[in-house]
Design a protein around this motif. Structure first.
Motif, mmCIF file in Angstrom:
data_model
loop_
_atom_site.group_PDB
_atom_site.id
_atom_site.type_symbol
_atom_site.label_atom_id
_atom_site.label_comp_id
_atom_site.label_asym_id
_atom_site.label_seq_id
_atom_site.Cartn_x
_atom_site.Cartn_y
_atom_site.Cartn_z
ATOM 1 N N ILE A 68 6.388 -12.163 3.237
ATOM 2 C CA ILE A 68 6.058 -11.272 2.119
ATOM 3 C C ILE A 68 6.553 -11.872 0.806
ATOM 4 O O ILE A 68 5.831 -11.921 -0.189
ATOM 5 C CB ILE A 68 6.682 -9.868 2.331
ATOM 6 N N LEU A 69 7.794 -12.330 0.812
ATOM 7 C CA LEU A 69 8.383 -12.888 -0.418
ATOM 8 C C LEU A 69 7.607 -14.112 -0.889
ATOM 9 O O LEU A 69 7.349 -14.279 -2.084
ATOM 10 C CB LEU A 69 9.851 -13.264 -0.169
ATOM 11 N N ARG A 70 7.245 -14.971 0.039
ATOM 12 C CA ARG A 70 6.501 -16.191 -0.343
ATOM 13 C C ARG A 70 5.133 -15.818 -0.885
ATOM 14 O O ARG A 70 4.655 -16.432 -1.854
ATOM 15 C CB ARG A 70 6.355 -17.133 0.863
ATOM 16 N N GLU A 71 4.525 -14.806 -0.275
ATOM 17 C CA GLU A 71 3.194 -14.403 -0.712
ATOM 18 C C GLU A 71 3.244 -13.766 -2.099
ATOM 19 O O GLU A 71 2.379 -14.039 -2.941
ATOM 20 C CB GLU A 71 2.598 -13.444 0.329
ATOM 21 N N ILE A 72 4.235 -12.945 -2.348
ATOM 22 C CA ILE A 72 4.387 -12.330 -3.671
ATOM 23 C C ILE A 72 4.601 -13.416 -4.717
ATOM 24 O O ILE A 72 4.002 -13.395 -5.800
ATOM 25 C CB ILE A 72 5.548 -11.306 -3.690
ATOM 26 N N ARG A 73 5.438 -14.389 -4.379
ATOM 27 C CA ARG A 73 5.699 -15.474 -5.336
ATOM 28 C C ARG A 73 4.402 -16.236 -5.652
ATOM 29 O O ARG A 73 4.150 -16.622 -6.789
ATOM 30 C CB ARG A 73 6.760 -16.428 -4.771
ATOM 31 N N LYS A 74 3.603 -16.411 -4.625
ATOM 32 C CA LYS A 74 2.339 -17.162 -4.812
ATOM 33 C C LYS A 74 1.338 -16.352 -5.615
ATOM 34 O O LYS A 74 0.628 -16.889 -6.471
ATOM 35 C CB LYS A 74 1.764 -17.475 -3.421
ATOM 36 N N GLN A 75 1.285 -15.036 -5.357
ATOM 37 C CA GLN A 75 0.246 -14.209 -5.985
ATOM 38 C C GLN A 75 0.600 -13.754 -7.396
ATOM 39 O O GLN A 75 -0.280 -13.416 -8.178
ATOM 40 C CB GLN A 75 -0.029 -12.970 -5.123
ATOM 41 N N VAL B 220 4.551 3.727 -0.952
ATOM 42 C CA VAL B 220 5.942 3.920 -0.511
ATOM 43 C C VAL B 220 6.874 3.696 -1.697
ATOM 44 O O VAL B 220 6.446 3.256 -2.762
ATOM 45 C CB VAL B 220 6.319 2.953 0.640
ATOM 46 N N SER B 221 8.153 3.987 -1.482
ATOM 47 C CA SER B 221 9.098 3.840 -2.594
ATOM 48 C C SER B 221 9.523 2.383 -2.757
ATOM 49 O O SER B 221 9.522 1.626 -1.773
ATOM 50 C CB SER B 221 10.341 4.692 -2.335
ATOM 51 N N PRO B 222 9.901 1.981 -3.964
ATOM 52 C CA PRO B 222 10.419 0.626 -4.171
ATOM 53 C C PRO B 222 11.667 0.359 -3.323
ATOM 54 O O PRO B 222 11.900 -0.767 -2.895
ATOM 55 C CB PRO B 222 10.768 0.582 -5.657
ATOM 56 N N GLN B 223 12.448 1.410 -3.075
ATOM 57 C CA GLN B 223 13.653 1.257 -2.255
ATOM 58 C C GLN B 223 13.278 0.864 -0.828
ATOM 59 O O GLN B 223 13.971 0.061 -0.196
ATOM 60 C CB GLN B 223 14.464 2.561 -2.207
ATOM 61 N N TYR B 224 12.176 1.416 -0.340
ATOM 62 C CA TYR B 224 11.730 1.073 1.014
ATOM 63 C C TYR B 224 11.297 -0.389 1.073
ATOM 64 O O TYR B 224 11.655 -1.118 2.003
ATOM 65 C CB TYR B 224 10.585 1.986 1.460
ATOM 66 N N ILE B 225 10.545 -0.830 0.066
ATOM 67 C CA ILE B 225 10.116 -2.237 0.033
ATOM 68 C C ILE B 225 11.332 -3.145 -0.042
ATOM 69 O O ILE B 225 11.375 -4.218 0.568
ATOM 70 C CB ILE B 225 9.158 -2.488 -1.154
ATOM 71 N N ASN B 226 12.344 -2.708 -0.779
ATOM 72 C CA ASN B 226 13.561 -3.495 -0.885
ATOM 73 C C ASN B 226 14.207 -3.685 0.491
ATOM 74 O O ASN B 226 14.679 -4.771 0.821
ATOM 75 C CB ASN B 226 14.548 -2.819 -1.832
ATOM 76 N N LYS B 227 14.186 -2.612 1.287
ATOM 77 C CA LYS B 227 14.733 -2.717 2.659
ATOM 78 C C LYS B 227 13.884 -3.663 3.506
ATOM 79 O O LYS B 227 14.401 -4.434 4.305
ATOM 80 C CB LYS B 227 14.787 -1.345 3.320
ATOM 81 N N VAL B 228 12.576 -3.586 3.313
ATOM 82 C CA VAL B 228 11.669 -4.453 4.089
ATOM 83 C C VAL B 228 11.934 -5.919 3.778
ATOM 84 O O VAL B 228 12.055 -6.754 4.673
ATOM 85 C CB VAL B 228 10.188 -4.107 3.802
ATOM 86 N N THR C 156 3.923 -7.867 -7.530
ATOM 87 C CA THR C 156 5.388 -7.773 -7.524
ATOM 88 C C THR C 156 5.789 -6.856 -6.384
ATOM 89 O O THR C 156 4.939 -6.198 -5.781
ATOM 90 C CB THR C 156 5.915 -7.157 -8.825
ATOM 91 N N GLN C 157 7.076 -6.775 -6.127
ATOM 92 C CA GLN C 157 7.568 -5.863 -5.082
ATOM 93 C C GLN C 157 7.236 -4.419 -5.471
ATOM 94 O O GLN C 157 6.839 -3.608 -4.626
ATOM 95 C CB GLN C 157 9.078 -6.016 -4.920
ATOM 96 N N LYS C 158 7.361 -4.148 -6.761
ATOM 97 C CA LYS C 158 7.105 -2.784 -7.241
ATOM 98 C C LYS C 158 5.634 -2.419 -7.029
ATOM 99 O O LYS C 158 5.299 -1.325 -6.589
ATOM 100 C CB LYS C 158 7.443 -2.715 -8.729
ATOM 101 N N GLU D 116 1.917 0.185 11.794
ATOM 102 C CA GLU D 116 1.187 0.762 10.666
ATOM 103 C C GLU D 116 1.646 0.127 9.351
ATOM 104 O O GLU D 116 0.833 -0.243 8.498
ATOM 105 C CB GLU D 116 1.410 2.274 10.625
ATOM 106 N N THR D 117 2.969 -0.005 9.213
ATOM 107 C CA THR D 117 3.505 -0.582 7.982
ATOM 108 C C THR D 117 3.071 -2.037 7.851
ATOM 109 O O THR D 117 2.680 -2.480 6.770
ATOM 110 C CB THR D 117 5.034 -0.489 7.969
ATOM 111 N N ILE D 118 3.146 -2.766 8.951
ATOM 112 C CA ILE D 118 2.748 -4.177 8.917
ATOM 113 C C ILE D 118 1.283 -4.290 8.515
ATOM 114 O O ILE D 118 0.908 -5.122 7.678
ATOM 115 C CB ILE D 118 2.981 -4.844 10.285
ATOM 116 N N ALA D 119 0.453 -3.424 9.074
ATOM 117 C CA ALA D 119 -0.989 -3.457 8.754
ATOM 118 C C ALA D 119 -1.220 -3.155 7.283
ATOM 119 O O ALA D 119 -2.064 -3.772 6.626
ATOM 120 C CB ALA D 119 -1.734 -2.457 9.641
ATOM 121 N N LYS D 120 -0.474 -2.215 6.738
ATOM 122 C CA LYS D 120 -0.626 -1.863 5.317
ATOM 123 C C LYS D 120 -0.244 -3.046 4.432
ATOM 124 O O LYS D 120 -0.909 -3.343 3.439
ATOM 125 C CB LYS D 120 0.280 -0.680 4.961
#
Lengths: 148, 175
Positions: free
Chosen positions: A43-50, A67-75, A57-59, A85-89
């Motif tokens: 996810i991090l590499r893809e965000i950096r690329k995109q 979902v909340s930014p706090q949840y993405i932060n945990k992910v 961004t994560q936000k 389901e989350t992975i598919a999203k």
């Protein structure tokens, strides 16, 4: 016991380090934690690329997933035992594949006299491969004492 | 940390001691991704055989798990076994030149994780810090230089506070 050790023990905090608790937790969760870590890295590499291409961004990932930014932060910290389901999203939003399932079909070419099967056997379904009637002749007598 | 032989410094301004802080960092995808992205040139220029950021991150994770499990196992053993185990794990820092030659010969190790400790009077190890070392010497990068400074400051602290005497043997060691 040396004087140095004595002094060190006196200076040391009475509060034990939580490192051992953290380490045991990581060991207990190791089966899913490694996968979670790997997904987080993707996810991090893809965000950096995109980001330079479409402003991802994560936000924004959080917003688009609902979902909340706090949840993405945990992910992205690899701390979540993610549901399918989350992975598919995440895959949908980022346009990537995070988990690939091998289809599990093995194709074997088997030459058969009757080519009605096209010379192909699929282990996952019954296929009418070939049949040959064997004439066993009229002298055949079914054995007694069998159930088949 | 555990037993009577392993301790770790906790610096002012930090919420965790160095051992806890480092293992949390080495399990943090966000930290590792940022670190290796910023030090990509050290991967590409190849002191080690891993040349991609993702490869480096996954390698680091595996090494950290191995190292942490090794220390965890040690924490469950008797005091004398703990000391013996620590002696096997921590090697003198000033022999690092020899270690580097050995690493060149067996690059399969691919292990760039470092924990640094002061060994006092042969039976106490106090962790001063740690890092991911991608270069041949610590002097080549700011983040590894910082670990050398921490070792030096910790040594001075122990001496200046009379916690250890000037006659005490203090060795700088690393995993």
């Amino acid at each position: 016991m040396t004087k140095s050790l004595d002094n060190i023990k006196q200076m040391a905090s009475q509060e034990p380090s939580n490192w051992i608790d953290d380490a045991k937790r990581r060991q207990t969760n190791k089966t899913w934690a490694k996968r979670s870590f790997q997904i987080a890295v993707r996810i991090l590499r893809e965000i950096r690329k995109q980001k330079p291409q479409n402003g991802m961004t994560q936000k924004r990932l959080a917003v688009e997933m609902g979902v909340s930014p706090q949840y993405i932060n945990k992910v992205i910290k690899g701390e979540e035992n993610l549901t399918l389901e989350t992975i598919a999203k995440i895959e949908d939003v980022l346009g990537v594949t995070l988990i690939e399932i091998l289809k599990g079909e093995n194709s074997i070419n088997v030459p058969v006299e009757n080519q009605s099967s096209g010379g192909y056997i699929n282990r996952n379904r019954s296929v009418h491969i070939a049949e040959k009637t064997i004439d066993i002749g009229s002298t055949y007598a079914k054995p007694t004492g069998t159930n088949g | 940390m555990f037993g009577e032989n392993l301790f770790a410094f906790k610096y002012s301004g930090q919420s965790d001691d160095e051992l806890r802080r480092l293992f949390n960092l080495w399990a943090d995808p966000e930290y590792l991704e940022d670190f290796f992205e910023n030090n990509k040139s050290d991967l590409i220029n190849g002191y080690y055989d891993i040349h991609t950021v993702e490869g480096a991150i996954f390698e680091t994770y595996d090494h950290a798990v191995y190292l942490e499990n090794r220390l965890l196992l040690l924490s469950e053993q008797s005091s004398s076994e703990q000391l013996k185990g620590l002696e096997e794990i921590f090697k003198p820092l000033h022999n690092s030149q020899t270690k580097i030659l050995q690493l060149n010969k067996c690059k399969a190790q691919q292990n760039w994780l470092r924990l640094y400790a002061l060994r006092v009077d042969k039976n106490v190890y106090i962790i001063t810090g740690g890092t991911i070392k991608l270069t041949r010497t610590m002097q080549e990068r700011a983040h590894t230089m910082q670990e050398l400074e921490k070792i030096s400051q910790c040594r001075e602290f122990l001496l200046s506070k009379g916690i250890v005497g000037v006659e005490s043997l203090i060795e700088e060691t690393e995993i």
